[in-house]
Design a protein around this motif. Sequence first.
Motif, PDB file in Angstrom:
ATOM      1  N   LEU A  61     -12.293   3.563   3.603  1.00 17.82           N
ATOM      2  CA  LEU A  61     -12.255   5.013   3.784  1.00 17.82           C
ATOM      3  C   LEU A  61     -12.797   5.662   2.515  1.00 17.82           C
ATOM      4  O   LEU A  61     -12.047   6.058   1.618  1.00 17.82           O
ATOM      5  CB  LEU A  61     -10.821   5.474   4.070  1.00 17.82           C
ATOM      6  N   PRO A  62     -14.128   5.784   2.409  1.00 12.09           N
ATOM      7  CA  PRO A  62     -14.719   6.200   1.137  1.00 12.09           C
ATOM      8  C   PRO A  62     -14.495   7.674   0.795  1.00 12.09           C
ATOM      9  O   PRO A  62     -14.536   8.040  -0.383  1.00 12.09           O
ATOM     10  CB  PRO A  62     -16.212   5.907   1.338  1.00 12.09           C
ATOM     11  N   ASP A  63     -14.293   8.550   1.781  1.00  6.82           N
ATOM     12  CA  ASP A  63     -14.217   9.983   1.505  1.00  6.82           C
ATOM     13  C   ASP A  63     -12.779  10.495   1.412  1.00  6.82           C
ATOM     14  O   ASP A  63     -12.525  11.681   1.579  1.00  6.82           O
ATOM     15  CB  ASP A  63     -14.967  10.768   2.578  1.00  6.82           C
ATOM     16  N   ALA A  64     -11.832   9.613   1.143  1.00  6.49           N
ATOM     17  CA  ALA A  64     -10.434  10.043   1.081  1.00  6.49           C
ATOM     18  C   ALA A  64     -10.172  10.837  -0.191  1.00  6.49           C
ATOM     19  O   ALA A  64     -10.715  10.552  -1.260  1.00  6.49           O
ATOM     20  CB  ALA A  64      -9.516   8.830   1.138  1.00  6.49           C
ATOM     21  N   TYR A  85       0.834  -1.181   0.000  1.00 10.53           N
ATOM     22  CA  TYR A  85       0.000   0.000   0.000  1.00 10.53           C
ATOM     23  C   TYR A  85       0.880   1.247   0.000  1.00 10.53           C
ATOM     24  O   TYR A  85       2.035   1.214   0.452  1.00 10.53           O
ATOM     25  CB  TYR A  85      -0.892   0.067   1.244  1.00 10.53           C
ATOM     26  N   THR A  86       0.292   2.329  -0.511  1.00 13.30           N
ATOM     27  CA  THR A  86       0.899   3.643  -0.313  1.00 13.30           C
ATOM     28  C   THR A  86       0.407   4.165   1.033  1.00 13.30           C
ATOM     29  O   THR A  86      -0.798   4.179   1.291  1.00 13.30           O
ATOM     30  CB  THR A  86       0.507   4.616  -1.431  1.00 13.30           C
ATOM     31  N   LEU A  87       1.332   4.574   1.882  1.00  9.12           N
ATOM     32  CA  LEU A  87       1.009   4.903   3.272  1.00  9.12           C
ATOM     33  C   LEU A  87       0.980   6.410   3.503  1.00  9.12           C
ATOM     34  O   LEU A  87       1.882   7.131   3.064  1.00  9.12           O
ATOM     35  CB  LEU A  87       2.048   4.270   4.212  1.00  9.12           C
ATOM     36  N   SER A  88      -0.056   6.846   4.189  1.00  6.31           N
ATOM     37  CA  SER A  88      -0.118   8.201   4.760  1.00  6.31           C
ATOM     38  C   SER A  88      -0.426   8.030   6.239  1.00  6.31           C
ATOM     39  O   SER A  88      -1.323   7.267   6.612  1.00  6.31           O
ATOM     40  CB  SER A  88      -1.207   9.040   4.092  1.00  6.31           C
ATOM     41  N   VAL A  89       0.328   8.714   7.081  1.00  3.02           N
ATOM     42  CA  VAL A  89       0.147   8.601   8.526  1.00  3.02           C
ATOM     43  C   VAL A  89      -0.706   9.772   9.006  1.00  3.02           C
ATOM     44  O   VAL A  89      -0.476  10.919   8.609  1.00  3.02           O
ATOM     45  CB  VAL A  89       1.506   8.596   9.256  1.00  3.02           C
ATOM     46  N   ALA A  90      -1.688   9.455   9.853  1.00  2.00           N
ATOM     47  CA  ALA A  90      -2.608  10.489  10.315  1.00  2.00           C
ATOM     48  C   ALA A  90      -2.882  10.311  11.802  1.00  2.00           C
ATOM     49  O   ALA A  90      -2.549   9.286  12.413  1.00  2.00           O
ATOM     50  CB  ALA A  90      -3.919  10.427   9.525  1.00  2.00           C
ATOM     51  N   LEU A  94      -3.479  14.659   8.757  1.00  2.00           N
ATOM     52  CA  LEU A  94      -2.353  13.947   8.163  1.00  2.00           C
ATOM     53  C   LEU A  94      -1.032  14.580   8.606  1.00  2.00           C
ATOM     54  O   LEU A  94      -0.926  15.804   8.722  1.00  2.00           O
ATOM     55  CB  LEU A  94      -2.444  13.953   6.642  1.00  2.00           C
ATOM     56  N   LEU A  95      -0.048  13.752   8.847  1.00  2.00           N
ATOM     57  CA  LEU A  95       1.283  14.221   9.212  1.00  2.00           C
ATOM     58  C   LEU A  95       2.120  14.402   7.958  1.00  2.00           C
ATOM     59  O   LEU A  95       2.094  13.558   7.047  1.00  2.00           O
ATOM     60  CB  LEU A  95       1.974  13.210  10.127  1.00  2.00           C
ATOM     61  N   ASN A  96       2.856  15.519   7.910  1.00  2.21           N
ATOM     62  CA  ASN A  96       3.794  15.672   6.805  1.00  2.21           C
ATOM     63  C   ASN A  96       5.039  14.832   7.092  1.00  2.21           C
ATOM     64  O   ASN A  96       5.171  14.227   8.155  1.00  2.21           O
ATOM     65  CB  ASN A  96       4.143  17.147   6.574  1.00  2.21           C
ATOM     66  N   ALA A 100      -1.799  12.493  -6.662  1.00  2.05           N
ATOM     67  CA  ALA A 100      -0.500  11.943  -7.085  1.00  2.05           C
ATOM     68  C   ALA A 100      -0.244  10.559  -6.494  1.00  2.05           C
ATOM     69  O   ALA A 100       0.857  10.247  -6.051  1.00  2.05           O
ATOM     70  CB  ALA A 100       0.629  12.903  -6.719  1.00  2.05           C
ATOM     71  N   GLY A 101      -1.297   9.745  -6.443  1.00  4.37           N
ATOM     72  CA  GLY A 101      -1.125   8.360  -6.038  1.00  4.37           C
ATOM     73  C   GLY A 101      -1.030   8.113  -4.549  1.00  4.37           C
ATOM     74  O   GLY A 101      -0.605   7.030  -4.131  1.00  4.37           O
ATOM     75  N   ARG A 102      -1.432   9.092  -3.723  1.00  3.72           N
ATOM     76  CA  ARG A 102      -1.437   8.867  -2.275  1.00  3.72           C
ATOM     77  C   ARG A 102      -2.556   9.687  -1.644  1.00  3.72           C
ATOM     78  O   ARG A 102      -3.039  10.680  -2.217  1.00  3.72           O
ATOM     79  CB  ARG A 102      -0.086   9.185  -1.644  1.00  3.72           C
ATOM     80  N   ILE A 103      -3.000   9.271  -0.477  1.00  2.00           N
ATOM     81  CA  ILE A 103      -4.069   9.969   0.233  1.00  2.00           C
ATOM     82  C   ILE A 103      -3.504  11.249   0.834  1.00  2.00           C
ATOM     83  O   ILE A 103      -2.519  11.217   1.589  1.00  2.00           O
ATOM     84  CB  ILE A 103      -4.668   9.076   1.334  1.00  2.00           C
ATOM     85  N   THR A 104      -4.114  12.381   0.503  1.00  2.00           N
ATOM     86  CA  THR A 104      -3.629  13.679   0.998  1.00  2.00           C
ATOM     87  C   THR A 104      -4.613  14.353   1.949  1.00  2.00           C
ATOM     88  O   THR A 104      -4.254  15.335   2.597  1.00  2.00           O
ATOM     89  CB  THR A 104      -3.358  14.626  -0.182  1.00  2.00           C
TER      90      THR A 104
END
Length: 494
Positions: free
Chosen positions: A142-145, A109-114, A160-162, A149-153
């Motif tokens: 997570l339907p409303d993500a 998976y492409t990971l975004s930390v929140a 979300l953490l930068n 550019a290929g990742r959850i922003t």
Amino acid sequence: MKIPVLGLALALAVYAAFPLAEARAWGWLAVLVVVTGLIFAIYLSPRAVPAKYLVPGVLFLLAFQVVPVLYTAATAFTNYGDGHRGGKQEAITAIQSASVRQVPGSVEYTLSVALDGGGLKFLLLAADGKAYVGDGSGLQPLPDAEVTAGRITAANGFRLLNLGQATLRNDEILAFAVPTQGGAIRASGLTRAYTGQATRFYEAGCDCVTDRATGRQWFADENTGAFVAADGEHLAQGWKVNVGLANFARVITDSRIAGPFLKTLVWNLAFAVGSVLATFALGLLCALALNAKMRGRSWYRVLLVLPYAMPSFAMLLVWRDLFNQDFGLINRLTGLHVDWFGTPWTARLAVILVQLWLGYPYMFLVATGALQAIPREMGEAAAIDGATAWQRFRRVTLPLLLVALTPLLISSFAFNFNNFNAIYLTTEGAPFPPGNSSIGATDLLITYTYRLAFGGSGAQLGFAAAISVYIFAIVAIISVAGFRRSRKQEEVYS
């Protein structure tokens, strides 16, 4: 004001009811309902006037004194601490998640930390474009993500953490796991994650954990709340169980703890008694000196009270620097080169001197008030009978002062017995014996308990709670004896 205040109380009760119901804490929910009903019954009734004044204080007493004491006492009978914080099923999940390894064919998976109100979350974007959110309870859609550019922003309800913020929590992110069927999702760096396979799994038939690679097994021990191998090895993840009096017995029977505990108790008593006697003697001396009429007496009193008016935590840090061996003001002024915090007895002397400076203004204030309440005629009558100044002080003034001040001296003893700041902000319990950083020469029982509960070697909250119960019993016994002595003095001099 009655209706708005009751409305606010009801709103707070409803606000608290939902999380209690969600957590299935039915007992606490019942307490909430009963207390709310009691408040309305008392304040909507024209009767029960005394209860209208007593109920708020009683409720706050129960909430902030009785309940914490009972909870601490209950915790003392458990193994609660690092590795034993939850139930057995949670331990099994943690063991399996910690053993997850990436294998060929693992889903990535492409990971975004929140973050949200519940803590760390993984926002995951699969190769097919579907978005998920994962936490300690599992994986959810997570339907409303919002994907860029290929990742959850962005995602509703999450912060979300930068990359910089995530780097600061790198260890936490790498240790985080989202449990799945037969494995878990783990982070691979800060931008990628994978679904790995657990190398250790739980078997209900034998009530044990088995390592797939080696075949080694750890069997559940309900007495210790851990999985134990045949050779005695324990897995790090366990669960909370009742251990009876084991924590209390450990303080007395374990030689590694009993000896240091008794030494600390002796020093603890000496520190509390020494601090009370020293501050009382200096405070009383200042009060006696300023009790007579003299020019500028009010200004002298203001100057003497200044240490009491300053924040104690700041003054303790200042005093720590004053006692520094290399650049401390005390060594420079006296021409000494004493390592005050390097040897046990100099460190103990230093902390008592610091407490003397911080504590004597309080004793000065209470002694001044008590002296002014003593009728001058009693001293004059003793002088007419031929008593000297020392005899008048010893036979008349001091006994009458002790009648009024003994309860305050007892409370001061209890405060100094648990004076965490005085030790932790000056010496942090040092100096420590070679090879043992768990208990130092200036440690009080309260700082020793703090180190056990929150030390770097792992929290032992159940054991720390047992020591807290010992502390409570010691202070309670001494205080009761002191108050009985105070009542006898009142009977003699009343």
